[in-house]
Design a protein around this motif. Structure first.
Motif, PDB file in Angstrom:
ATOM      1  N   ASP A 196       6.862  -2.025   7.614  1.00  0.00           N
ATOM      2  CA  ASP A 196       5.390  -2.864   7.603  1.00  0.00           C
ATOM      3  C   ASP A 196       5.545  -4.004   6.911  1.00  0.00           C
ATOM      4  O   ASP A 196       4.556  -4.911   7.248  1.00  0.00           O
ATOM      5  CB  ASP A 196       4.531  -1.570   6.594  1.00  0.00           C
ATOM      6  N   ILE A 197       6.135  -4.292   5.725  1.00  0.00           N
ATOM      7  CA  ILE A 197       6.383  -5.249   5.308  1.00  0.00           C
ATOM      8  C   ILE A 197       7.639  -5.950   4.876  1.00  0.00           C
ATOM      9  O   ILE A 197       8.628  -5.019   4.437  1.00  0.00           O
ATOM     10  CB  ILE A 197       5.239  -5.419   3.812  1.00  0.00           C
ATOM     11  N   PRO A 200       0.895  -1.199   0.146  1.00  0.00           N
ATOM     12  CA  PRO A 200       0.043  -0.085   0.155  1.00  0.00           C
ATOM     13  C   PRO A 200       0.949   1.326  -0.156  1.00  0.00           C
ATOM     14  O   PRO A 200       2.059   1.294   0.215  1.00  0.00           O
ATOM     15  CB  PRO A 200      -0.809  -0.085   1.285  1.00  0.00           C
ATOM     16  N   GLU A 201       0.182   2.271  -0.472  1.00  0.00           N
ATOM     17  CA  GLU A 201       0.640   3.706  -0.100  1.00  0.00           C
ATOM     18  C   GLU A 201       1.552   3.928   1.376  1.00  0.00           C
ATOM     19  O   GLU A 201       0.736   3.653   2.241  1.00  0.00           O
ATOM     20  CB  GLU A 201      -0.365   4.788  -0.568  1.00  0.00           C
ATOM     21  N   GLY A 202       2.727   4.356   1.210  1.00  0.00           N
ATOM     22  CA  GLY A 202       3.374   4.914   2.502  1.00  0.00           C
ATOM     23  C   GLY A 202       3.945   3.769   3.180  1.00  0.00           C
ATOM     24  O   GLY A 202       4.393   3.998   4.345  1.00  0.00           O
ATOM     25  N   ALA A 203       4.043   2.544   2.650  1.00  0.00           N
ATOM     26  CA  ALA A 203       4.400   1.590   3.215  1.00  0.00           C
ATOM     27  C   ALA A 203       6.037   1.464   3.230  1.00  0.00           C
ATOM     28  O   ALA A 203       6.427   1.782   2.331  1.00  0.00           O
ATOM     29  CB  ALA A 203       4.003   0.205   2.799  1.00  0.00           C
ATOM     30  N   TYR A 204       6.536   1.033   4.570  1.00  0.00           N
ATOM     31  CA  TYR A 204       8.093   0.861   4.469  1.00  0.00           C
ATOM     32  C   TYR A 204       8.514  -0.573   4.342  1.00  0.00           C
ATOM     33  O   TYR A 204       7.665  -1.481   5.029  1.00  0.00           O
ATOM     34  CB  TYR A 204       8.601   1.186   5.810  1.00  0.00           C
ATOM     35  N   VAL A 205       8.980  -1.082   3.337  1.00  0.00           N
ATOM     36  CA  VAL A 205       9.261  -2.376   2.803  1.00  0.00           C
ATOM     37  C   VAL A 205      10.732  -2.838   2.816  1.00  0.00           C
ATOM     38  O   VAL A 205      11.455  -1.970   1.989  1.00  0.00           O
ATOM     39  CB  VAL A 205       8.341  -2.521   1.505  1.00  0.00           C
ATOM     40  N   ASN A 206      10.949  -4.028   3.144  1.00  0.00           N
ATOM     41  CA  ASN A 206      12.376  -4.660   2.649  1.00  0.00           C
ATOM     42  C   ASN A 206      12.155  -5.675   1.672  1.00  0.00           C
ATOM     43  O   ASN A 206      11.138  -6.572   1.786  1.00  0.00           O
ATOM     44  CB  ASN A 206      12.856  -5.210   3.989  1.00  0.00           C
ATOM     45  N   LEU A 207      12.852  -5.561   0.742  1.00  0.00           N
ATOM     46  CA  LEU A 207      12.744  -6.814  -0.502  1.00  0.00           C
ATOM     47  C   LEU A 207      14.069  -7.854  -0.394  1.00  0.00           C
ATOM     48  O   LEU A 207      15.080  -7.161  -0.377  1.00  0.00           O
ATOM     49  CB  LEU A 207      12.640  -6.052  -1.636  1.00  0.00           C
ATOM     50  N   GLY A 208      13.685  -8.950   0.011  1.00  0.00           N
ATOM     51  CA  GLY A 208      14.737  -9.811   0.227  1.00  0.00           C
ATOM     52  C   GLY A 208      15.443 -10.099  -0.785  1.00  0.00           C
ATOM     53  O   GLY A 208      15.165  -9.709  -2.121  1.00  0.00           O
ATOM     54  N   ALA A 256      10.441  -4.061  -6.783  1.00  0.00           N
ATOM     55  CA  ALA A 256      10.661  -2.769  -7.047  1.00  0.00           C
ATOM     56  C   ALA A 256      10.404  -2.365  -8.534  1.00  0.00           C
ATOM     57  O   ALA A 256      10.000  -1.115  -8.496  1.00  0.00           O
ATOM     58  CB  ALA A 256      12.212  -2.502  -6.599  1.00  0.00           C
ATOM     59  N   ASN A 257      10.669  -3.119  -9.371  1.00  0.00           N
ATOM     60  CA  ASN A 257      10.389  -2.772 -10.905  1.00  0.00           C
ATOM     61  C   ASN A 257       8.714  -3.047 -11.173  1.00  0.00           C
ATOM     62  O   ASN A 257       8.456  -2.056 -12.336  1.00  0.00           O
ATOM     63  CB  ASN A 257      10.969  -3.718 -11.709  1.00  0.00           C
ATOM     64  N   PHE A 258       8.015  -3.006 -10.408  1.00  0.00           N
ATOM     65  CA  PHE A 258       6.631  -3.185 -10.491  1.00  0.00           C
ATOM     66  C   PHE A 258       5.759  -2.190  -9.563  1.00  0.00           C
ATOM     67  O   PHE A 258       4.348  -2.348  -9.894  1.00  0.00           O
ATOM     68  CB  PHE A 258       6.029  -4.596 -10.609  1.00  0.00           C
ATOM     69  N   LEU A 259       6.415  -1.626  -8.757  1.00  0.00           N
ATOM     70  CA  LEU A 259       5.629  -0.669  -8.157  1.00  0.00           C
ATOM     71  C   LEU A 259       5.147   0.649  -8.736  1.00  0.00           C
ATOM     72  O   LEU A 259       6.117   1.256  -9.471  1.00  0.00           O
ATOM     73  CB  LEU A 259       6.480  -0.162  -6.899  1.00  0.00           C
ATOM     74  N   PRO A 260       4.070   1.076  -8.711  1.00  0.00           N
ATOM     75  CA  PRO A 260       3.364   2.106  -9.650  1.00  0.00           C
ATOM     76  C   PRO A 260       4.349   3.277  -9.070  1.00  0.00           C
ATOM     77  O   PRO A 260       4.446   3.758  -7.874  1.00  0.00           O
ATOM     78  CB  PRO A 260       1.956   2.264  -9.371  1.00  0.00           C
ATOM     79  N   PRO A 261       4.652   4.388 -10.028  1.00  0.00           N
ATOM     80  CA  PRO A 261       5.563   5.518  -9.714  1.00  0.00           C
ATOM     81  C   PRO A 261       4.736   6.484  -8.953  1.00  0.00           C
ATOM     82  O   PRO A 261       5.318   7.434  -8.418  1.00  0.00           O
ATOM     83  CB  PRO A 261       5.952   5.909 -11.231  1.00  0.00           C
ATOM     84  N   GLU A 262       3.478   6.374  -9.122  1.00  0.00           N
ATOM     85  CA  GLU A 262       2.678   7.525  -8.546  1.00  0.00           C
ATOM     86  C   GLU A 262       2.111   7.032  -6.839  1.00  0.00           C
ATOM     87  O   GLU A 262       1.667   7.580  -6.282  1.00  0.00           O
ATOM     88  CB  GLU A 262       1.424   7.678  -9.247  1.00  0.00           C
ATOM     89  N   ARG A 263       2.550   5.885  -6.745  1.00  0.00           N
ATOM     90  CA  ARG A 263       2.591   5.290  -5.288  1.00  0.00           C
ATOM     91  C   ARG A 263       3.676   5.454  -4.535  1.00  0.00           C
ATOM     92  O   ARG A 263       4.810   4.592  -4.910  1.00  0.00           O
ATOM     93  CB  ARG A 263       2.093   3.847  -5.285  1.00  0.00           C
ATOM     94  N   GLU A 264       3.720   6.028  -3.304  1.00  0.00           N
ATOM     95  CA  GLU A 264       4.781   6.531  -2.681  1.00  0.00           C
ATOM     96  C   GLU A 264       5.107   5.301  -1.502  1.00  0.00           C
ATOM     97  O   GLU A 264       4.407   4.881  -0.621  1.00  0.00           O
ATOM     98  CB  GLU A 264       4.732   7.650  -1.669  1.00  0.00           C
ATOM     99  N   VAL A 265       6.174   4.540  -1.994  1.00  0.00           N
ATOM    100  CA  VAL A 265       6.470   3.190  -1.291  1.00  0.00           C
ATOM    101  C   VAL A 265       8.150   3.513  -0.716  1.00  0.00           C
ATOM    102  O   VAL A 265       8.785   3.856  -1.679  1.00  0.00           O
ATOM    103  CB  VAL A 265       6.345   1.977  -1.810  1.00  0.00           C
ATOM    104  N   PHE A 266       8.444   3.381   0.302  1.00  0.00           N
ATOM    105  CA  PHE A 266       9.769   3.419   0.866  1.00  0.00           C
ATOM    106  C   PHE A 266      10.355   2.005   0.952  1.00  0.00           C
ATOM    107  O   PHE A 266      10.183   1.265   2.041  1.00  0.00           O
ATOM    108  CB  PHE A 266       9.731   4.367   2.301  1.00  0.00           C
ATOM    109  N   LEU A 267      11.179   1.709   0.004  1.00  0.00           N
ATOM    110  CA  LEU A 267      12.279   0.349   0.017  1.00  0.00           C
ATOM    111  C   LEU A 267      13.275   0.485   0.801  1.00  0.00           C
ATOM    112  O   LEU A 267      14.224   1.591   0.612  1.00  0.00           O
ATOM    113  CB  LEU A 267      12.400   0.272  -1.528  1.00  0.00           C
ATOM    114  N   GLN A 268      13.371  -0.285   1.606  1.00  0.00           N
ATOM    115  CA  GLN A 268      14.632  -0.230   2.677  1.00  0.00           C
ATOM    116  C   GLN A 268      15.720  -1.427   2.483  1.00  0.00           C
ATOM    117  O   GLN A 268      14.983  -2.833   1.884  1.00  0.00           O
ATOM    118  CB  GLN A 268      14.292  -0.518   4.164  1.00  0.00           C
TER     119      GLN A 268
END
Length: 218
Positions: free
Chosen positions: A99-100, A18-26, A34-46
């Motif tokens: 968050d995820i 979801p919008e605004g989520a803080y997410v770690n991608l293993g 990361a390549n499929f997150l919509p550019p208009e949706r703000e997601v913080f990848l850690q």
């Protein structure tokens, strides 16, 4: 048997972030999300090596060898992104600030136990890395994996036979055949690849599955 491609799996996981989520991608397959997150949706990848605000993979020829994720893959940094000490990154992971997290797996049990770091093979190098911290530190753990091994063995099992990364930590499982929730009652199927029946899915799964709830929204 029809299966989702790795790109389709990544796109499906991205839809549930979801919008605004803080997410770690293993490391591995999850990084492709990361390549499929919509550019208009703000997601913080850690990334556990000390990055926050990662974007998609760079275009060929535009890689920065000093800007990598935990899997040593070249990444981009979005406006407002930051990099910082490794210890600070683990404090984020262990402190419940994510968050995820999206992790790969060798096995997931019917109770949501996760095994993703060692198969017990004599030539394997055991390296749990930050997976155990993510498994217990993130508010939700999504697993992204093929439904079966290369030899056709089920990866969704009643009880894991490999060393555990975390106990009862998995929230949702995305495979090339289905999307499955880990619930108090067991593994509840949400979606099945078109053309496959619930009965066929159960045949390639060792753990007992619960059928989709009629009328439920995907």
């Amino acid at each position: 048997m029809k299966r989702y491609s790795r790109e389709q799996m990544a796109e499906r996981v991205a839809r549930d972030i979801p919008e605004g989520a803080y997410v770690n991608l293993g490391i591995g397959l999850p990084t492709t999300v990361a390549n499929f997150l919509p550019p208009e949706r703000e997601v913080f990848l850690q990334s556990e090596n000390g990055l926050l605000g990662m974007g998609p993979a760079p275009a060929p020829g535009e890689e920065d060898e000093d800007l990598i994720n935990a899997g040593k893959q070249a990444v981009t940094l979005l406006t407002g992104g930051a990099y910082f000490h490794h210890a600070d990154s683990f404090a984020m992971m262990r402190g419940g600030h994510l968050d995820i997290c999206v992790l790969g797996a060798f096995q997931v049990s019917g109770k949501g136990d996760l095994a993703n770091w060692h198969t017990g093979a004599p030539d394997a190098i055991p390296a749990v890395g930050g997976a155990m911290d993510l498994a217990i530190g993130a508010k939700q753990v999504f697993v992204m994996m093929e439904h079966q091994t290369r030899s056709g063995e089920p990866k969704l099992v009643e009880n894991c036979s490999y060393a555990l990364t975390g106990i009862g930590c998995v929230s949702r499982i995305y495979t090339d055949l289905a999307v499955i929730d880990v619930t108090e009652g067991g593994l509840r199927v949400r979606e099945i690849v078109p053309g496959m029946t619930f009965e066929d899915l159960q045949k390639v799964t060792s753990a007992v599955l619960l059928p989709p709830v009629e009328g439920a929204q995907a």
